[in-house]
Design an enzyme around this catalytic site. Sequence first.
Site, PDB file in Angstrom:
ATOM      1  N   ALA A 239       0.749  -1.236   0.047  1.00 14.10           N
ATOM      2  CA  ALA A 239       0.156  -0.092  -0.009  1.00 14.10           C
ATOM      3  C   ALA A 239       0.741   1.276   0.093  1.00 14.10           C
ATOM      4  O   ALA A 239       2.089   1.241  -0.002  1.00 14.10           O
ATOM      5  CB  ALA A 239      -0.804  -0.023   0.983  1.00 14.10           C
ATOM      6  N   HIS A 240       0.261   2.506   0.075  1.00 12.17           N
ATOM      7  CA  HIS A 240       0.885   3.819  -0.120  1.00 12.17           C
ATOM      8  C   HIS A 240       1.838   4.007   1.155  1.00 12.17           C
ATOM      9  O   HIS A 240       1.286   3.643   2.206  1.00 12.17           O
ATOM     10  CB  HIS A 240       0.005   4.648  -0.295  1.00 12.17           C
ATOM     11  CG  HIS A 240      -1.056   4.904   0.775  1.00 12.17           C
ATOM     12  ND1 HIS A 240      -2.059   6.021   0.718  1.00 12.17           N
ATOM     13  CD2 HIS A 240      -1.376   4.312   1.847  1.00 12.17           C
ATOM     14  CE1 HIS A 240      -2.793   5.922   1.901  1.00 12.17           C
ATOM     15  NE2 HIS A 240      -2.597   4.773   2.418  1.00 12.17           N
TER      16      HIS A 240
END
Length: 344
Positions: A239-240
Amino acid sequence: MEFTAKQIAEFVQGRVEGDENATVNTFAKIEEGVTGAISFLSNPKYTHYIYETKSSVVLINEDVVLEKPVSATLIRVKNAYECVARLLQLYESMKPKKTGIDEKASISSKATIGKDVYIGPFAVIGDGAVIGDGTQIYPHTVIGDGVTVGERCLLYPNVTIYQGCKLGNNVTIHAGSVIGADGFGFAPNTEGYDKIPQIGIVIIEDNVEIGANTCIDRSTMGQTIIHQGVKLDNLIQVAHNCEIGENTVMSAQAGMAGSTKIGAWCMVGGQAGFAGHIQVADKTFVGAQCGVIKNTKGNGETLIGSPAMEPKMFFKAKAIYPKLPDMYRQIAALQKEIDELKKK
């Protein structure tokens, strides 16, 4: 190409037992050996195959004691598994590499293409993209605007690199992977959700390999970073704003929530999951289907189970789990007796 046992032994610094002139031209598993093949034995469970294998040459650890003669020529080495990996790398490096730009590729006039690059049909190279020397880009792969791809990279079909992301040298990305899609950022409001623009990038350092259909999201701000030497399996979600330390390996279907940082030289089993905003120390071993929801204690820790815990505690809890129905009945019976005593 054909090699003798003597030539192979010199390459892997091993010792030949048998015919040093025995030749091989292919690889085979020890249980599927054929004449002209080289196999290896590193797992004791497969030892019985060495007495019946038809392979011409077998790599074997120095300390293995055989109970009876074998027909294959043996090459004794310190680590057979490591040596066969080196031989496979040599074999792979000898394969002819594709070069040239296919006329069906779409390449921006503002892109910079290095020497000895291969770009396959229907690949797309965006404005301002930079492709390093010796890189191979297979069909239908999309390199977005402003993307930097280093030297000697290998991008298989249908890989997508979103705008602005940066790849180092010797990066391999397998088919269907997506690098730099938006991180999962939404702010709830009274009517639903407002999208939070993801304006950061993904940075992938040197010597990283990424499996098929793996997704690495761009950061909200700043960078999602995959450090050098990392090996990611197929179907992994990063994820980010996450960060994976150098030489960490991660098996299929593992997932990381936003802003999680995994240290260097970690090993992560399949389907392991990581909560957001946590830190995993260097050299942590995370077992398959493990759920890590908080910071780990320190280097060398082993975690299994969900939520993650140390193996000793996990197995104690696991031993109690099947007994819970009986324990519940016993407690209910005791409670009934207590209630009756209170009435008296």
